[in-house]
Design a protein around this motif. Structure first.
Motif, PDB file in Angstrom:
ATOM      1  N   ILE A 168       0.883  -1.231   0.198  1.00 50.57           N
ATOM      2  CA  ILE A 168       0.373   0.294  -0.266  1.00 50.57           C
ATOM      3  C   ILE A 168       0.949   1.268   0.369  1.00 50.57           C
ATOM      4  O   ILE A 168       0.657   2.435  -0.594  1.00 50.57           O
ATOM      5  N   ALA A 207       2.373   1.649  -3.505  1.00 48.06           N
ATOM      6  CA  ALA A 207       1.441   2.559  -4.560  1.00 48.06           C
ATOM      7  C   ALA A 207       1.440   3.274  -4.026  1.00 48.06           C
ATOM      8  O   ALA A 207       1.358   4.146  -5.165  1.00 48.06           O
ATOM      9  N   GLU A 208       1.465   4.535  -2.549  1.00 48.80           N
ATOM     10  CA  GLU A 208       0.867   5.412  -2.336  1.00 48.80           C
ATOM     11  C   GLU A 208       2.813   6.263  -3.073  1.00 48.80           C
ATOM     12  O   GLU A 208       2.465   7.566  -3.362  1.00 48.80           O
ATOM     13  N   LYS A 253      -3.682  -5.675  -2.511  1.00 49.56           N
ATOM     14  CA  LYS A 253      -4.158  -4.844  -1.041  1.00 49.56           C
ATOM     15  C   LYS A 253      -2.851  -3.711  -2.557  1.00 49.56           C
ATOM     16  O   LYS A 253      -3.523  -2.348  -2.134  1.00 49.56           O
ATOM     17  N   ARG A 291      -5.243  -3.074  -5.434  1.00 50.27           N
ATOM     18  CA  ARG A 291      -6.249  -2.206  -5.183  1.00 50.27           C
ATOM     19  C   ARG A 291      -6.160  -0.720  -5.193  1.00 50.27           C
ATOM     20  O   ARG A 291      -6.415   0.423  -5.697  1.00 50.27           O
ATOM     21  N   THR A 292      -4.911  -0.365  -4.364  1.00 49.09           N
ATOM     22  CA  THR A 292      -4.028   0.880  -4.330  1.00 49.09           C
ATOM     23  C   THR A 292      -3.844   1.544  -5.673  1.00 49.09           C
ATOM     24  O   THR A 292      -4.363   2.549  -6.031  1.00 49.09           O
ATOM     25  N   ALA A 310      -6.954   2.607  -7.447  1.00 43.98           N
ATOM     26  CA  ALA A 310      -7.829   3.649  -7.269  1.00 43.98           C
ATOM     27  C   ALA A 310      -6.931   4.658  -7.666  1.00 43.98           C
ATOM     28  O   ALA A 310      -7.834   6.110  -8.036  1.00 43.98           O
ATOM     29  N   ALA A 311      -5.847   4.935  -7.962  1.00 45.48           N
ATOM     30  CA  ALA A 311      -5.275   5.853  -8.167  1.00 45.48           C
ATOM     31  C   ALA A 311      -4.665   5.736  -9.334  1.00 45.48           C
ATOM     32  O   ALA A 311      -4.371   7.315  -9.954  1.00 45.48           O
ATOM     33  N   GLY A 312      -5.510   5.159 -10.108  1.00 47.76           N
ATOM     34  CA  GLY A 312      -5.558   5.319 -11.899  1.00 47.76           C
ATOM     35  C   GLY A 312      -4.817   4.635 -12.350  1.00 47.76           C
ATOM     36  O   GLY A 312      -4.093   4.748 -13.371  1.00 47.76           O
ATOM     37  N   SER A 327      -1.199   1.801   7.793  1.00 44.57           N
ATOM     38  CA  SER A 327      -1.552   1.868   5.871  1.00 44.57           C
ATOM     39  C   SER A 327      -2.962   1.234   6.232  1.00 44.57           C
ATOM     40  O   SER A 327      -3.300   0.196   4.741  1.00 44.57           O
ATOM     41  N   LEU A 385      -5.491   5.112   3.793  1.00 45.08           N
ATOM     42  CA  LEU A 385      -5.707   6.132   2.595  1.00 45.08           C
ATOM     43  C   LEU A 385      -6.565   6.914   1.734  1.00 45.08           C
ATOM     44  O   LEU A 385      -7.362   5.935   1.228  1.00 45.08           O
ATOM     45  N   ILE A 410      -5.998   8.590  -2.284  1.00 42.24           N
ATOM     46  CA  ILE A 410      -5.845   8.037  -3.137  1.00 42.24           C
ATOM     47  C   ILE A 410      -6.310   8.746  -4.463  1.00 42.24           C
ATOM     48  O   ILE A 410      -7.196   8.248  -4.342  1.00 42.24           O
ATOM     49  N   ASN A 411      -5.315  10.064  -5.151  1.00 46.26           N
ATOM     50  CA  ASN A 411      -6.489  10.161  -6.082  1.00 46.26           C
ATOM     51  C   ASN A 411      -7.871  10.465  -6.132  1.00 46.26           C
ATOM     52  O   ASN A 411      -9.188  10.055  -6.491  1.00 46.26           O
ATOM     53  N   ASN A 440      -9.815   9.025  -4.244  1.00 50.92           N
ATOM     54  CA  ASN A 440     -10.714   7.962  -3.677  1.00 50.92           C
ATOM     55  C   ASN A 440      -9.831   7.818  -1.655  1.00 50.92           C
ATOM     56  O   ASN A 440      -8.792   7.755  -1.660  1.00 50.92           O
ATOM     57  N   LEU A 467      -9.323   4.561   0.947  1.00 50.61           N
ATOM     58  CA  LEU A 467      -9.416   2.853   0.185  1.00 50.61           C
ATOM     59  C   LEU A 467      -9.403   2.547   2.310  1.00 50.61           C
ATOM     60  O   LEU A 467      -8.277   3.051   2.525  1.00 50.61           O
ATOM     61  N   PHE A 500      -8.761  -0.802   4.384  1.00 55.14           N
ATOM     62  CA  PHE A 500      -7.914  -2.007   4.160  1.00 55.14           C
ATOM     63  C   PHE A 500      -8.028  -2.685   5.475  1.00 55.14           C
ATOM     64  O   PHE A 500      -8.079  -2.410   6.892  1.00 55.14           O
ATOM     65  N   MET A 551      -6.220  -5.098   8.631  1.00 56.79           N
ATOM     66  CA  MET A 551      -5.480  -4.019   9.135  1.00 56.79           C
ATOM     67  C   MET A 551      -5.412  -2.928   9.850  1.00 56.79           C
ATOM     68  O   MET A 551      -4.329  -2.730  10.264  1.00 56.79           O
TER      69      MET A 551
END
Ligand code: SF4
Ligand code: SF4
Lengths: 120, 359
Positions: free
Chosen positions: A53, A56-57, A75, A78-79, A82-84, B160, B163, B165-166, B168, B170, B172, B175
């Motif tokens: 995750i 990805a960030e 995970k 998915r991240t 979401a970030a495209g 984590s 989060l 992002i863009n 959105n 998200l 988890f 976790m």
């Protein structure tokens, strides 16, 4: 187009790191100009969980449109989605070769995570 | 001797046994009378327990405690955890047999299986479950309408688990530790809470033992909230025996924190003792009174004894490496009932624990 490749070392000659969340660094390449920059990922190497995750960030902050790596867990996938960011898995060899393959359209886009988390 | 007389004598003997188990404190004289008539020697040890009950050790069987009249159980308020540095040392054997010894001794006793990843005490105690309830942890739910995509939630989360992002957010859920930090950090109150089920607690009875265990959902990583739920279940004012998870990490610490006494079960092997050493370090850190019980012990192997002497820790009991115990275990039977010869081991252990814990 900016892409990020998971790598073992901070150069184009480096081998692709098969792990996404726990790779040493990302090489961010501008496919139009060929400029590249290494972005460290080592804060994540020892993370107990959530490395994918965080990675990805990190890459999303670099403004990349695609990520190329060996394997990608659910995970991280998915991240990134979401970030495209598009994900290409199954890469191997050097970073430079991988960039070439990408440009020629020889890599296939992953539609879902190809490994369970913590595969290594 | 005439057969009739024989019968009478046998009856008297039975009566003596009954009486031994039935008298109240201060009536030891009566027991001696009956015993003398049938030719059994009885000796008494004064054993103070709150109400001043008497423990008597006679020669007919191992140990008998004297119940208060009316068949009420003696009350005691003591929580003992049974732990071990590694799995498979006999933690459950010790816990369940100790629970049996406790009710046989007239205590109100509870067995709490907090090894929620692999609870197995029920295989031996075969409880009747009367209550079952889920345990959940709070996880965030985002109201996308309200969210202004400020990223504060992701920045504060140490795990984590959330989060932004863009634009959105998200989450988890697996976790998330349910700390509520993201909710506090959100400037526009876009984060609410819902429960995520991690497992269930089951309560019931096994004979006279109150039984509680937790079952963690398969693949679930978050076990501490469930362990806490198991720990807080069960009756008050009883001898509570907590079967702790193996190892030396978070789940064990959750299971043993705040107990009155910890028993560390080990095997007299180099591996067993290495893990025992780690467990000892952990317990010293927590500052809980503790002692060691050696399982599968044999008189010629002094490894564990030497180890305990070196580390200056008390060795409370040794459970012999006996086929009968192993066989009872593999059949899912209690050593306490399948190998009565070893009742004494657990009964003595119980007494030692009481003494140690009251220091
Ligand atoms: S509750 Fe705590 S652990 Fe869970 S997402 Fe929020 S900040 Fe993270
Ligand atoms: S803190 Fe609240 S507003 Fe900010 S990104 Fe998270 S949910 Fe949205």
């Amino acid at each position: 187009m900016k892409i990020a490749i998971s790598a073992r070392e901070q150069t184009l000659k480096s081998l692709v790191d098969l792990r996404f969340g726990r790779c040493n660094c990302f090489i961010v390449v501008d496919t139009a100009t060929g400029d590249y920059r290494a972005v460290s990922n080592n804060q994540n190497l020892n993370a107990a969980q959530g490395a994918g995750i965080q990675s990805a960030e990190i890459v999303s902050r670099q403004g990349v449109e695609a990520v190329i790596t060996g394997h990608c867990g659910p995970k991280a996938f998915r991240t990134l989605s979401a970030a495209g960011i598009k994900v290409f898995t199954g890469a191997e060899g050097t970073v430079a070769d991988t960039v070439e393959k990408f440009k020629k359209g020889m890599l296939t886009e992953a539609e879902e995570a190809d490994v369970e988390g913590h595969w290594i | 001797m005439a057969p009739a007389k024989d019968k009478a004598a046998a009856k008297d003997k039975d009566k003596a046994a009954d009486t031994v188990a039935g008298v109240v404190a201060g009536e030891s004289g009566k027991v001696k009378d009956v015993a003398a008539r049938v030719g059994v020697t009885v000796s008494f040890t004064k054993y103070q327990n709150g109400g001043g009950n008497v423990l008597c050790r006679d020669l007919m069987g191992p140990v008998h405690w004297v119940y208060p009249s009316g068949g009420n159980k003696m009350t005691i308020n003591l929580t003992v955890a049974v732990a071990s540095g590694k799995g498979g040392t006999g933690k459950t054997t010790v816990s369940v047999n100790l629970a049996c010894a406790a009710v046989a001794a007239g205590y109100k006793a509870a067995y709490l299986d907090s090894d929620v990843e692999e609870p197995n005490g029920h295989l031996f105690l075969k409880p009747r479950i009367s209550r079952r309830y889920p345990v959940s942890v709070p996880v965030p739910v985002i109201d996308a309408e309200k969210c202004i995509a400020c990223s504060s939630c992701g920045e504060i989360c140490q795990y984590s688990a959330i989060l932004c992002i863009n634009k959105n957010v998200l989450t988890f859920e697996k976790m998330c530790h349910g700390c509520g930090g993201c909710q506090l950090a959100c400037p526009v109150a876009a984060i609410a809470e819902k429960g995520r089920k991690i497992g269930i607690v089951e309560e019931g009875v096994a004979g006279e033992i109150s039984f509680v265990h937790g079952k963690l959902n398969i693949g679930e990583a978050m076990s501490t909230p469930l362990i806490k739920a198991v720990r807080s279940a069960g009756p008050d004012n009883s001898l509570r025996i907590v079967d702790a998870p193996p190892g030396t990490s978070c789940p064990v610490i959750t299971a043993i924190k705040g107990v009155d006494f910890v028993i560390l079960v080990t095997e007299p092997t180099p591996f067993g003792l290495n893990d025992l050493g780690l467990a000892l370090d952990m317990i010293k850190e927590l500052g809980i009174p503790h002692a060691v019980v050696v399982n599968r012990s044999n008189p010629y192997n002094s490894l564990a004894r030497d180890f305990c002497r070196e580390r200056e820790v008390k060795l409370l009991a040794e459970i012999p490496d006996d086929r009968r115990i192993a066989e009872a275990y593999s059949r899912g039977e209690l050593a306490f009932s399948a190998a009565p010869a070893y009742r004494g081991v657990f009964e003595d252990l119980l007494i030692s624990i009481e003494k140690e814990a009251r220091r």
